[in-house]
Each structure stands twice: as C-alpha cells, then as structure tokens.
Design an enzyme around this catalytic site. Structure first.
Site, PDB file in Angstrom:
ATOM      1  N   GLY A   7       0.780  -1.240   0.000  1.00  0.00           N
ATOM      2  CA  GLY A   7       0.000   0.000   0.000  1.00  0.00           C
ATOM      3  C   GLY A   7       0.806   1.282   0.000  1.00  0.00           C
ATOM      4  CG  MET A  34      -1.231  -7.930  -6.267  1.00  0.00           C
ATOM      5  SD  MET A  34      -0.189  -7.151  -7.531  1.00  0.00           S
ATOM      6  CE  MET A  34       0.609  -8.618  -8.192  1.00  0.00           C
ATOM      7  NE  ARG A  35      -8.664 -11.013  -5.736  1.00  0.00           N
ATOM      8  CZ  ARG A  35      -8.426 -12.311  -5.726  1.00  0.00           C
ATOM      9  NH1 ARG A  35      -8.433 -13.008  -6.846  1.00  0.00           N
ATOM     10  NH2 ARG A  35      -8.186 -12.936  -4.595  1.00  0.00           N
ATOM     11  CG  ASN A  61      -2.863  -0.471 -12.625  1.00  0.00           C
ATOM     12  OD1 ASN A  61      -2.764  -0.635 -11.400  1.00  0.00           O
ATOM     13  ND2 ASN A  61      -2.186  -1.202 -13.492  1.00  0.00           N
ATOM     14  CG  HIS A  67       2.739  -1.911 -15.162  1.00  0.00           C
ATOM     15  ND1 HIS A  67       2.403  -3.144 -14.642  1.00  0.00           N
ATOM     16  CD2 HIS A  67       3.803  -2.121 -15.973  1.00  0.00           C
ATOM     17  CE1 HIS A  67       3.229  -4.058 -15.137  1.00  0.00           C
ATOM     18  NE2 HIS A  67       4.079  -3.463 -15.943  1.00  0.00           N
ATOM     19  CD  GLU A  70     -13.299  -3.826 -21.547  1.00  0.00           C
ATOM     20  OE1 GLU A  70     -12.586  -2.934 -22.062  1.00  0.00           O
ATOM     21  OE2 GLU A  70     -14.471  -3.631 -21.184  1.00  0.00           O
ATOM     22  CD  GLU A 104       5.691   2.007  -8.839  1.00  0.00           C
ATOM     23  OE1 GLU A 104       4.569   1.771  -8.367  1.00  0.00           O
ATOM     24  OE2 GLU A 104       6.569   1.133  -8.947  1.00  0.00           O
TER      25      GLU A 104
HETATM   26  C1  GRF Z   1       3.890  -1.065  -7.331  1.00  0.00           C
HETATM   27  O1  GRF Z   1       5.159  -1.282  -7.872  1.00  0.00           O
HETATM   28  C2  GRF Z   1       2.871  -0.853  -8.418  1.00  0.00           C
HETATM   29  O2  GRF Z   1       3.386  -0.202  -9.542  1.00  0.00           O
HETATM   30  C3  GRF Z   1       2.486  -2.261  -8.784  1.00  0.00           C
HETATM   31  O3  GRF Z   1       2.490  -2.966  -7.579  1.00  0.00           O
HETATM   32  C4  GRF Z   1       3.357  -2.320  -6.648  1.00  0.00           C
HETATM   33  C5  GRF Z   1       2.525  -1.996  -5.449  1.00  0.00           C
HETATM   34  O4  GRF Z   1       3.254  -1.427  -4.390  1.00  0.00           O
HETATM   35  N1  GRF Z   1       1.223  -2.270  -9.486  1.00  0.00           N
HETATM   36  P1  GRF Z   1       2.470  -0.755  -3.169  1.00  0.00           P
HETATM   37  O5  GRF Z   1       1.484  -1.783  -2.644  1.00  0.00           O
HETATM   38  O6  GRF Z   1       1.774   0.460  -3.683  1.00  0.00           O
HETATM   39  O7  GRF Z   1       3.531  -0.439  -2.177  1.00  0.00           O
END
Ligand code: GRF
Length: 200
Positions: free
Chosen positions: A12, A90-91, A107, A109, A142, A174
């Site tokens: 998170g 993660m889904r 999202n 990535h 999708e 990020e």
């Molecule tokens: C991050 O690297 C994000 O880009 C990917 O999953 C990871 C999640 O990290 N989708 P966190 O749970 O936000 O610390």
C-alpha cells in the site's frame, strides 16, 4: 469534491503516497472516501486505518471474478466513489467492473508500458537488458495494463541492479507520478483522443 476509492492487495505504499498528496493539497478537489483490500492481511490496511481512512476487506473467497467485483462496485457506489485508483491491486477486473467505472479507473504499473506488462515487471526488465525503465499511470480497460496512458516517468537501469534495487528506485518515482496523474484526472482538464490522453 471528487470522491476517490483506492484498491490495494498488499503493502500500500502508493495508497499512502496518494493520501499524503491529498493531505498536502496536491490533488485539489479530491478526498479519499474508501480503501478496499481483497486480503485481510494486506499490510497497507494498517497505515490506511492509522490515517483514519475508511477501509473495507472484500475477499474473493471462492466466488467468480464478477461476483467478487459486483460486491466491490456496490461498496464503491454506496460510498459514492467517483474515481477508482488501483494501487498494487493484484487482480484483473471483470468487464462488469470496467463498464461500471469506464474511464474512471486508474492503475500504476512499474515499467514503461507497453513494454513489460503483467507480473514481475522488474524481472522482465533485467532479463531483457533494457537500459531505461520507469513507471506508467494509465486508464484501465479490458486489456492487461493496456489502457490509454496518462503519464510516465523514466528511470535508468544500472549495471549492478537487482530486482530489489531497481524496484526501490522505480517506486520512489511511482509515488510522485501517481499523485501528478491523479491531479490531472481530478482536475478534468484533459481529453482522450484515440489512445492518447492529452491536456486541454
Ligand atoms: C507497485 O510497484 C505498483 O506499480 C504495482 O504494484 C506495486 C505496489 O506497491 N502495481 P504498493 O502496494 O503500492 O507499495
């Protein structure tokens, strides 16, 4: 006020970064209304609760993807969520979910999409031997990590990088990128032309 719902599955840290950005007034006009985790054990639930954010755990527990998503969408609607941010969720989302919040799901990535979508992006990056990677915030459609790109940042891959060192360097970016992207979308000063997200 634009009401944000954040979906997590684990640590998170991106959710925390978004909450910090909201608190600091860097995403003006938005508030975090709900944090949903699909795992009761998600570490990110702890900082979310500590900050006084409303959290819900909605586990899949043997149901179909769509049944699970229907419960999540119902909770988001009940809390009048306008924009959904996936933050380490993660889904894959069902088309029911995507249709319910079309062009209102973001999202993040950890690669420069369309390179290295899916799981283990940093491993893919190191195996391929690219010299630059980064992170991408995009709308969810999708396709797997394939929706219109909102913004990206680049990060160098260093010769002695491991998945751990690279992921830590990308994660720092990020946290900044997600807040910037969300501020743009909340502000509404953009349009989607074909696959391009352009600032008006
Ligand atoms: C991050 O690297 C994000 O880009 C990917 O999953 C990871 C999640 O990290 N989708 P966190 O749970 O936000 O610390």
């Amino acid at each position: 006020m634009i009401r944000l719902g954040i979906l997590i599955s684990g640590r998170g840290s991106n959710m925390v970064a978004l909450a910090d950005a909201v608190d600091a007034g860097r995403i003006s006009g938005a508030e975090i209304t709900l944090v949903v985790s699909d795992h009761a054990s998600a570490a990110g639930l702890v900082p979310a609760r500590e900050r006084g954010l409303k959290t819900l755990v909605i586990e899949r527990t043997g149901r179909s993807r769509e049944e699970h998503d229907r419960e999540i969408v119902a909770a988001l609607r009940e809390h009048k969520v306008d924009i959904v941010c996936l933050a380490g969720y993660m889904r894959l989302l069902s088309s029911y979910f995507i249709e319910a919040y079309r062009r209102r799901i973001l999202n993040i990535h950890p690669s420069l999409l369309p390179a290295f979508p899916g799981l283990d992006a940093h491993k893919q990056v190191l195996e391929h031997g690219v010299k630059w990677t980064g992170c991408t915030v995009h709308f969810v459609d999708e396709t797997l990590d394939g929706g219109p790109i909102i913004t990206q940042r680049i990060v160098p891959v260093l010769d002695h990088d491991t998945e751990e060192t690279l992921s830590a360097r990308v994660l720092e970016q990020e946290h900044k990128l997600y807040a910037e992207a969300l501020a743009l979308i909340v502000g509404g000063n953009y349009e989607i032309v074909g696959r391009r997200v352009v600032v008006r």
